[in-house]
Write a protein that holds these residues in place. Structure first.
Motif, PDB file in Angstrom:
ATOM      1  N   GLN A   4       0.980  -1.297   0.097  1.00  0.00           N
ATOM      2  CA  GLN A   4       0.066  -0.190   0.061  1.00  0.00           C
ATOM      3  C   GLN A   4       0.811   1.109   0.033  1.00  0.00           C
ATOM      4  O   GLN A   4       1.939   1.249   0.383  1.00  0.00           O
ATOM      5  CB  GLN A   4      -1.064   0.143   1.237  1.00  0.00           C
ATOM      6  N   LEU A   9      -3.123   4.005   3.313  1.00  0.00           N
ATOM      7  CA  LEU A   9      -3.120   3.739   4.668  1.00  0.00           C
ATOM      8  C   LEU A   9      -4.263   4.123   5.363  1.00  0.00           C
ATOM      9  O   LEU A   9      -4.901   5.483   4.852  1.00  0.00           O
ATOM     10  CB  LEU A   9      -1.930   4.172   5.433  1.00  0.00           C
ATOM     11  N   ASP A  37       3.444  -4.731   4.249  1.00  0.00           N
ATOM     12  CA  ASP A  37       2.323  -4.013   3.528  1.00  0.00           C
ATOM     13  C   ASP A  37       2.634  -2.379   3.185  1.00  0.00           C
ATOM     14  O   ASP A  37       1.588  -2.131   2.406  1.00  0.00           O
ATOM     15  CB  ASP A  37       1.092  -4.096   4.406  1.00  0.00           C
ATOM     16  N   GLN A  56      -0.024  -5.359   8.367  1.00  0.00           N
ATOM     17  CA  GLN A  56      -1.402  -5.260   8.885  1.00  0.00           C
ATOM     18  C   GLN A  56      -1.414  -6.499   9.846  1.00  0.00           C
ATOM     19  O   GLN A  56      -0.922  -7.688   9.588  1.00  0.00           O
ATOM     20  CB  GLN A  56      -2.505  -5.681   7.712  1.00  0.00           C
ATOM     21  N   ASP A  58      -3.448  -8.800  10.643  1.00  0.00           N
ATOM     22  CA  ASP A  58      -4.142  -9.772  10.338  1.00  0.00           C
ATOM     23  C   ASP A  58      -3.373 -10.707   9.238  1.00  0.00           C
ATOM     24  O   ASP A  58      -4.321 -11.512   8.554  1.00  0.00           O
ATOM     25  CB  ASP A  58      -5.722  -9.820   9.930  1.00  0.00           C
ATOM     26  N   THR A  59      -2.282 -10.366   9.056  1.00  0.00           N
ATOM     27  CA  THR A  59      -1.486 -11.210   7.721  1.00  0.00           C
ATOM     28  C   THR A  59      -0.379 -11.638   8.295  1.00  0.00           C
ATOM     29  O   THR A  59       0.132 -11.304   9.516  1.00  0.00           O
ATOM     30  CB  THR A  59      -1.046  -9.878   6.917  1.00  0.00           C
ATOM     31  N   GLU A  88       1.245  -0.276  17.643  1.00  0.00           N
ATOM     32  CA  GLU A  88      -0.053  -0.808  16.964  1.00  0.00           C
ATOM     33  C   GLU A  88      -1.382  -0.059  17.192  1.00  0.00           C
ATOM     34  O   GLU A  88      -1.466   0.477  18.064  1.00  0.00           O
ATOM     35  CB  GLU A  88      -0.334  -2.179  17.684  1.00  0.00           C
ATOM     36  N   GLY A  91      -5.466  -1.758  13.544  1.00  0.00           N
ATOM     37  CA  GLY A  91      -5.167  -2.837  13.003  1.00  0.00           C
ATOM     38  C   GLY A  91      -3.795  -3.193  12.223  1.00  0.00           C
ATOM     39  O   GLY A  91      -3.625  -3.880  11.360  1.00  0.00           O
ATOM     40  N   TRP A  92      -2.829  -2.119  12.424  1.00  0.00           N
ATOM     41  CA  TRP A  92      -1.754  -2.267  12.042  1.00  0.00           C
ATOM     42  C   TRP A  92      -0.601  -2.132  12.943  1.00  0.00           C
ATOM     43  O   TRP A  92      -0.533  -1.646  13.892  1.00  0.00           O
ATOM     44  CB  TRP A  92      -1.458  -1.016  11.034  1.00  0.00           C
TER      45      TRP A  92
END
Length: 281
Positions: A4, A9, A37, A56, A58-59, A88, A91-92
């Motif tokens: 990204q 972002l 990301d 992220q 969740d990756t 954090e 979500g990042w």
């Protein structure tokens, strides 16, 4: 998934970065290297340039960034940029480092960067042996399914991702970035990985091994262990190539790894010359 850009972002992430760094005057998104990301150089008012990476939560990529954050305090400041802060949010996971000046190393034959890379690998090995007290994957686990684990066992903190993008050279010295895939193992493993990169860059296997021979790390390498590692690396490289549909560099690495393996096999099994009867008399 494509990396990204700054404008992509979430606003909350950009706001969090700005709140910690200060007003951002310009952003230069990274075009190569750096698993994650998001990766960019930030021009910050009254501060200068900083380097920001994000992943992220969740990756799978967030694990690579956590590696860098965990390791940074153990890396000598003359070898790797210092981590300024990480957080954090929304979500990042984001991390901001000092900006490493310089240009990516040129690994082609005849490059003036080759002695700099050699000196840098030597400095890394000396500074990171024994391995600092940090929990990282041992080489025995990473390579244990492809060879006898004892052959790559050791107590050196290794970078392992020996791409030219990760050696930023300025004024005859290099800083090494992107410590996202470290392991603990035999001191010669980073040199072996760089050797294959040299072959990919145009060196013959003989030339690449001659370059490696100047490094103290290579003097510690057991030839049997190197042979086994060359075979394991060639097998892994072919597997990565065959499982990828759009990654030309993986095909190039597989070709380079195979060339090194064939060179090792040729040297290992080259028939020994037999004196002629006349000379034996």
């Amino acid at each position: 998934m494509a990396r990204q850009q700054w404008e992509q972002l979430p606003a909350a992430v950009r706001d969090a970065i700005t709140a910690r760094c200060g007003p951002i005057e310009h952003v230069h998104d990274a075009s190569a290297g750096s698993i994650g990301d998001f990766a960019a150089t930030l021009g910050v008012h009254d501060v200068g340039r900083l380097f920001c990476k994000g992943a992220q939560l969740d990756t799978d990529r967030v694990g690579f960034l956590r590696n860098e954050i965990r390791l940074n305090q153990h890396l000598p400041g003359d070898l790797a940029p210092r981590l300024r802060w990480h957080a954090e949010t929304a979500g990042w996971l984001v991390a901001v480092f000092d900006h490493a000046p310089g240009v990516c190393a040129d690994l082609r034959p005849g490059s003036p960067d080759l002695p700099v890379v050699a000196a840098t690998l030597t400095r890394m090995a000396a500074a990171l042996t024994p391995c600092p007290p940090v929990n990282i994957q041992p080489a025995t686990a990473r390579w244990g399914r492809l060879l006898d684990p004892s052959l790559v066992d050791g107590d050196t903190l290794l970078h392992t991702d020996m791409t030219h993008n990760n050696f930023l050279i300025t004024d005859g010295r290099a800083q090494v970035v992107d410590w996202s895939m470290p392991c603990r193992g035999a001191v010669w493993l980073d040199t072996a990985r760089m050797l294959v990169r040299l072959i990919r860059a145009g060196h013959s296997p003989t030339q690449a091994e001659s370059w490696a021979a100047q490094l103290p790390t290579w003097a510690h390498a057991n030839p049997d262990a190197v042979d086994a590692f060359a075979a394991a690396l060639a097998k892994l490289s072919r597997r990565l190539r065959d499982n990828s549909t759009d990654a030309p560099h993986l095909a190039e690495m597989a070709t380079a790894s195979d060339a090194w393996l064939q060179h090792r096999l040729l040297q290992r099994y080259r028939p020994r010359s037999v004196p002629s009867p006349a000379r034996m008399q």
